[in-house]
Design a protein around this motif. Structure first.
Motif, mmCIF file in Angstrom:
data_model
loop_
_atom_site.group_PDB
_atom_site.id
_atom_site.type_symbol
_atom_site.label_atom_id
_atom_site.label_comp_id
_atom_site.label_asym_id
_atom_site.label_seq_id
_atom_site.Cartn_x
_atom_site.Cartn_y
_atom_site.Cartn_z
ATOM 1 N N ASP A 138 1.010 -0.842 -0.389
ATOM 2 C CA ASP A 138 0.152 -0.172 0.101
ATOM 3 C C ASP A 138 0.371 1.453 -0.078
ATOM 4 N N HIS A 139 2.473 1.010 0.126
ATOM 5 C CA HIS A 139 3.067 2.222 0.271
ATOM 6 C C HIS A 139 4.289 2.359 -0.522
ATOM 7 N N ILE A 140 5.512 1.496 -0.620
ATOM 8 C CA ILE A 140 6.344 0.961 -1.650
ATOM 9 C C ILE A 140 5.542 1.102 -2.812
ATOM 10 N N ALA A 141 5.090 0.308 -3.545
ATOM 11 C CA ALA A 141 4.506 -0.549 -4.267
ATOM 12 C C ALA A 141 3.888 0.987 -4.669
ATOM 13 N N SER A 142 3.117 0.917 -4.291
ATOM 14 C CA SER A 142 1.836 2.581 -4.700
ATOM 15 C C SER A 142 2.370 3.968 -5.165
ATOM 16 N N GLY A 143 3.788 4.086 -4.708
ATOM 17 C CA GLY A 143 4.115 5.286 -4.476
ATOM 18 C C GLY A 143 3.621 6.198 -3.325
ATOM 19 N N ASP A 144 3.535 5.282 -2.528
ATOM 20 C CA ASP A 144 2.648 6.614 -1.048
ATOM 21 C C ASP A 144 3.980 6.340 -0.272
ATOM 22 N N TYR A 145 4.860 7.185 -0.553
ATOM 23 C CA TYR A 145 6.091 7.254 0.219
ATOM 24 C C TYR A 145 6.908 9.000 -0.325
ATOM 25 N N ASP A 146 7.910 9.749 0.438
ATOM 26 C CA ASP A 146 8.752 9.695 -0.067
ATOM 27 C C ASP A 146 9.779 9.436 0.218
ATOM 28 N N MET A 147 10.143 8.741 1.177
ATOM 29 C CA MET A 147 11.767 7.879 1.172
ATOM 30 C C MET A 147 11.431 6.626 2.555
ATOM 31 N N ALA A 148 11.803 5.415 2.018
ATOM 32 C CA ALA A 148 11.509 4.294 2.506
ATOM 33 C C ALA A 148 12.863 3.654 2.385
ATOM 34 N N LEU A 149 12.349 2.481 3.695
ATOM 35 C CA LEU A 149 13.918 1.665 3.068
ATOM 36 C C LEU A 149 13.508 -0.183 2.741
ATOM 37 N N TYR A 150 14.353 -0.018 1.877
ATOM 38 C CA TYR A 150 14.172 -2.244 1.918
ATOM 39 C C TYR A 150 15.235 -2.419 1.394
ATOM 40 N N SER A 151 15.268 -3.589 0.926
ATOM 41 C CA SER A 151 16.193 -4.532 0.486
ATOM 42 C C SER A 151 15.627 -5.434 -1.195
ATOM 43 N N TRP A 152 16.974 -4.582 -1.865
ATOM 44 C CA TRP A 152 17.150 -6.039 -3.059
ATOM 45 C C TRP A 152 17.850 -7.316 -2.906
ATOM 46 N N PRO A 153 17.651 -8.526 -3.370
ATOM 47 C CA PRO A 153 18.659 -9.395 -2.938
ATOM 48 C C PRO A 153 19.761 -9.397 -4.275
ATOM 49 N N ALA A 154 20.330 -10.150 -4.331
ATOM 50 C CA ALA A 154 21.335 -9.848 -5.361
ATOM 51 C C ALA A 154 21.339 -10.831 -5.956
ATOM 52 N N THR A 155 21.867 -10.683 -7.321
ATOM 53 C CA THR A 155 21.959 -11.965 -8.063
ATOM 54 C C THR A 155 22.859 -11.972 -8.878
ATOM 55 N N ALA A 156 22.716 -13.393 -9.583
ATOM 56 C CA ALA A 156 23.802 -13.182 -11.074
ATOM 57 C C ALA A 156 24.177 -13.320 -12.167
#
Length: 805
Positions: free
Chosen positions: A668-686
């Motif tokens: 409801d916030h990150i994916a929808s764009g309802d934020y200015d700043m946020a913290l989340y992680s991305w996994p690495a990939t080969a």
């Protein structure tokens, strides 16, 4: 342990798993960045799995492994597949190129004798030679029909198949049998650099051959597998998935008789370890600390070092005994009851510590990084100067130290969005943005029109603010001043953006003629300034009061100084990528842009700076809405957020933390764009050419006026970045493809939409008797090699093994 803050199913298995958000060099100092000529950067921290030779392990026994929940599906290519799906299918199905300790794909000889590109012109052809012993659990030989069925299911041409991704499969033109049944020829319509990532996991044609079995048949069962284990049972009531040895497995015989994956919530892991219901569990720092404390429970004289009874001195114990056996019957009765209660507490705590002492915490760095995401779709952060100012205000090293050093882990901030240290395409391109520099941050803000004199507090007149303020405005039926101003300013902003582009290009052309001597002098000066800044000490949240802080200076840098900074960014990108500055400036500029950590418990939020020191523009204060999850498992993440708030406050940027439920945080916030700043992680990939593109692709307008962002939740991108990804994924020369990815990463840094902060910690509590399991880092587990030491079956006391942890 699954983590909040990253959406389930992104890119390579939507970038493989769901993770919890838990988520530089100064410009003239590019020489300090890693380079191809300087050799490959080593892995930041190796795996910790207590390795042991197979002949030292006992045959038999059962291992119980904690997962967050029984997976909704066993089809790894569906949108609701998660980390448990990946963990379980890794023991059941072929992964043709599992990852090694450095995050590189390596051919698995259990399934393949060879696999290589045999033709490049007129079209790319890959020839797979299968291991002649490779069979499915029903006895059927693995072969071309399985490859064909999976290609057709994942190609995207048949909408009847419900798939989460088709990257790479849509480039396949045909698949055919080679000279014999063990050869599979795959012909591509367009070159595909990441072909090793295809057909992993490989499902049998019985699953992928029809939409019905693909969509529903493989969600709760897999009747046909080809791994060291096969599926025994799935019990959702008990929360278990049981795997047993596959008698048809042709490789090394698994050391375990069975593997049980048990659903245990992250907050219940410590209790599960204590009661002995699991043998392996990803844990948080609090649980890891409990395990470590258990090893120090008894002192040299056998007395408890902590817990009930630890603070009772011999004199106090003697007095208690005397009262309990004294002539005062009432006092004696009370003392005896207290002594009995204390004995029970000591015994219970001692039993708990003994149970926890069966485990060791094996630790490494998870192949994932936590980032500060800046939403560039609208508001102040649609201006790249404001985004760069936010980035220049951050001390990434301080944040990494706060998260990782207390755990004894290497604390080097990541220098790439597309790879982590040790991987082939890793190169520190953070110099394209620059290191922490408050002076430059203020200059960028001044150039964007945010000045101290422009800050006038007017409740409810900013778009970035609390949800309560927004709801209050809606209730009153009023449109906020910020919305009205945004609507009226668009033409002016566009004109300003074009003028800024022209200024940057002209400045870049001029600065490109600067001599190396000037750059060297600037590097020396910035290095001294940076050292002086570090020597001032770390800011500890809560240590300062608003009145203790020096007022923000009113004499801010002028626009020409910020223009020079912008030109320097362009020069830095050019230095990293080897391209001209004008091209970098003209292609990457997109007006408007287009979505864990561990602070001490009880950390106080930083006090806001006085309103008179807050920057503003046109009567509006510069305030950003910082959305963070509110659940008990996210306390450490909020601690990092508070440190970031303090760093931004130092340059006059206000950041207001808005807490939302864990369940709604991403959807409801990150994916929808309802934020200015946020913290989340991305996994690495080969496979960053494939998996990185949807994370940083330029958003495209949809027919309904919204933005199609793929997984680029910052909504910041450029045509040039997209072109670099497209060229990299079609380039079969590994070095050339890697160079293109490094150029793309430099531009991603310069766009300042995603600021990598630290590589995530990986903490795994493991029974001390177990070997070849723990914190795997980049590497894929070899399930057949996991087992208990000989003479120490599950549940028996462990003795230290020489040469192991």
């Amino acid at each position: 342990m699954a983590h909040l803050g990253v959406p389930r199913g992104t890119a390579r298995q939507r970038r493989s798993v769901a993770l919890l958000a838990t988520g530089v060099l100064t410009i003239p100092a590019l020489a300090g960045c890693s380079s191809d000529s300087g050799g490959r950067v080593p892995v930041a921290m190796g795996q910790d799995i207590a390795p042991a030779a197979r002949d030292r392990l006992a045959d038999g026994s059962t291992l119980t492994w904690a997962i967050d929940a029984v997976p909704a599906t066993l089809n790894a290519f569906q949108a609701d597949a998660d980390g448990a799906t990946t963990r379980i299918t890794g023991a059941l199905l072929p992964t043709l190129f599992p990852l090694d300790e450095r995050g590189e794909p390596r051919l698995d000889p259990d399934y393949l004798e060879s696999a290589k590109v045999i033709e490049r012109e007129p079209k790319q052809v890959v020839l797979y030679k299968l291991n002649q012993r490779a069979v499915w659990s029903d006895g059927r030989e693995m072969g071309a029909p399985d490859f064909v069925a999976q290609w057709r299911a994942l190609s995207g041409k048949d909408s009847a198949f419900w798939t989460a991704r088709n990257a790479g499969y849509e480039r396949i033109e045909k698949i055919e049998r080679g000279k014999d049944d063990l050869q599979v020829r795959v012909t591509f319509s367009k070159p595909y650099a990441d072909w090793r990532g295809l057909f992993s996991p490989l499902y049998p044609k019985e699953v992928t051959g029809a939409a019905g079995t693909f969509n529903d048949g493989a969600r709760t069962t897999l009747k046909n597998t080809a791994g060291p284990f096969r599926l025994g049972s799935v019990d959702k009531d008990k929360g278990t998935v049981t795997l047993v040895r596959d008698p048809r497995w042709w490789g090394d015989l698994p050391k375990l008789d069975s593997l049980v994956f048990r659903a245990v919530k992250p907050e219940d892991r410590a209790a599960a370890l204590t009661e002995g219901s699991v043998d392996v569990a990803d844990v948080d720092p609090a649980a890891a600390n409990s395990v470590a404390r258990a090893a120090r429970y008894r002192t040299g004289n056998g007395q408890p070092a902590h817990g009930p009874g630890a603070d009772i001195t011999p004199a106090a114990a003697l007095r208690s005994w005397a009262v309990a056996h004294g002539s005062d019957e009432k006092a004696a009765e009370a003392a005896q009851a207290a002594r009995a209660e204390n004995r029970e507490a000591v015994a219970a705590y001692a039993a708990e510590q003994k149970a926890l002492n069966r485990f060791a915490v094996r630790k490494s760095l998870e192949p994932a990084y936590t980032q500060l995401a800046l939403n560039g779709e609208s508001g102040p952060l649609s201006d790249d100067r404001v985004r760069r100012a936010v980035a220049r205000a951050l001390d990434r090293q301080e944040l990494a130290d706060a998260v990782l050093k207390p755990l004894g882990l290497a604390a080097k901030p990541p220098g790439s969005h597309l790879a982590l240290a040790g991987q082939p395409v890793y190169k520190d391109a953070s110099g394209a943005l620059g290191d922490q520099d408050a002076k430059e941050a203020r200059a960028l803000l001044a150039d964007a029109g945010w000045t101290t004199g422009g800050a006038v507090q007017k409740p409810g007149d900013t778009k970035a603010g609390s949800e309560a303020d927004k709801k209050a405005g809606e209730k009153a039926g009023e449109k906020t001043d910020g919305d009205a101003e945004d609507a009226g300013k668009k033409p002016a902003d566009e004109a300003t953006g074009k003028a800024a582009d022209k200024d940057k290009d002209e400045a870049a052309d001029k600065d490109a003629k600067d001599t190396g001597t000037t750059a060297d002098k600037a590097a020396d000066k910035d290095e001294k300034d940076d050292k002086a800044s570090r020597d001032e000490g770390l800011y500890i949240v809560g240590d300062e009061k608003p009145g203790d802080r020096d007022p923000a200076p009113r004499a801010l840098a002028t626009a020409p100084a910020a223009a020079a900074q912008s030109a320097a960014v362009l020069r830095q990108v050019a230095a990293v990528t080897g391209e001209g500055t004008t091209r970098a400036g003209t292609q990457d500029k997109q007006p408007g842009g287009a979505p864990g950590a561990y602070a001490p418990q009880g950390t106080a939020a930083p006090a806001p700076a006085p309103a008179s020191n807050r920057l503003g523009k046109d009567g509006k204060p510069l305030t950003l809405r910082f959305v963070l999850p509110s659940g008990p498992g996210s306390q450490s993440l909020r601690g990092v957020g508070e440190k970031i708030v303090a760093m931004l406050d130092a340059v006059g940027i206000g950041a207001q933390i808005t807490k939302v439920s864990d369940e709604s945080y991403f959807k409801d916030h990150i994916a929808s764009g309802d934020y200015d700043m946020a913290l989340y992680s991305w996994p690495a990939t080969a496979y960053p050419a494939t998996d990185g593109r949807p994370l940083f692709a330029k958003p495209e307008p949809a027919t309904d006026g919204s933005l199609l962002v793929e997984q680029n939740y910052t909504r910041i991108g450029s045509d040039h970045i997209d072109q670099l990804f497209d060229r990299a994924v079609s380039e079969l020369d590994a070095k050339t493809s890697g160079d293109l990815l490094k150029q793309a990463d430099a531009r991603i840094w310069a766009a300042a939409g995603s600021i990598p902060l630290y590589q995530r910690p990986q903490l795994v509590a493991v029974d001390k008797k177990l070997r070849n399991v723990g914190a795997f880092g980049f590497a894929s587990p070899r399930y057949q090699d996991i087992g208990f030491l000989r003479g120490q079956a599950a549940g028996s006391p462990a003795s230290p093994a020489k040469g192991t942890k």
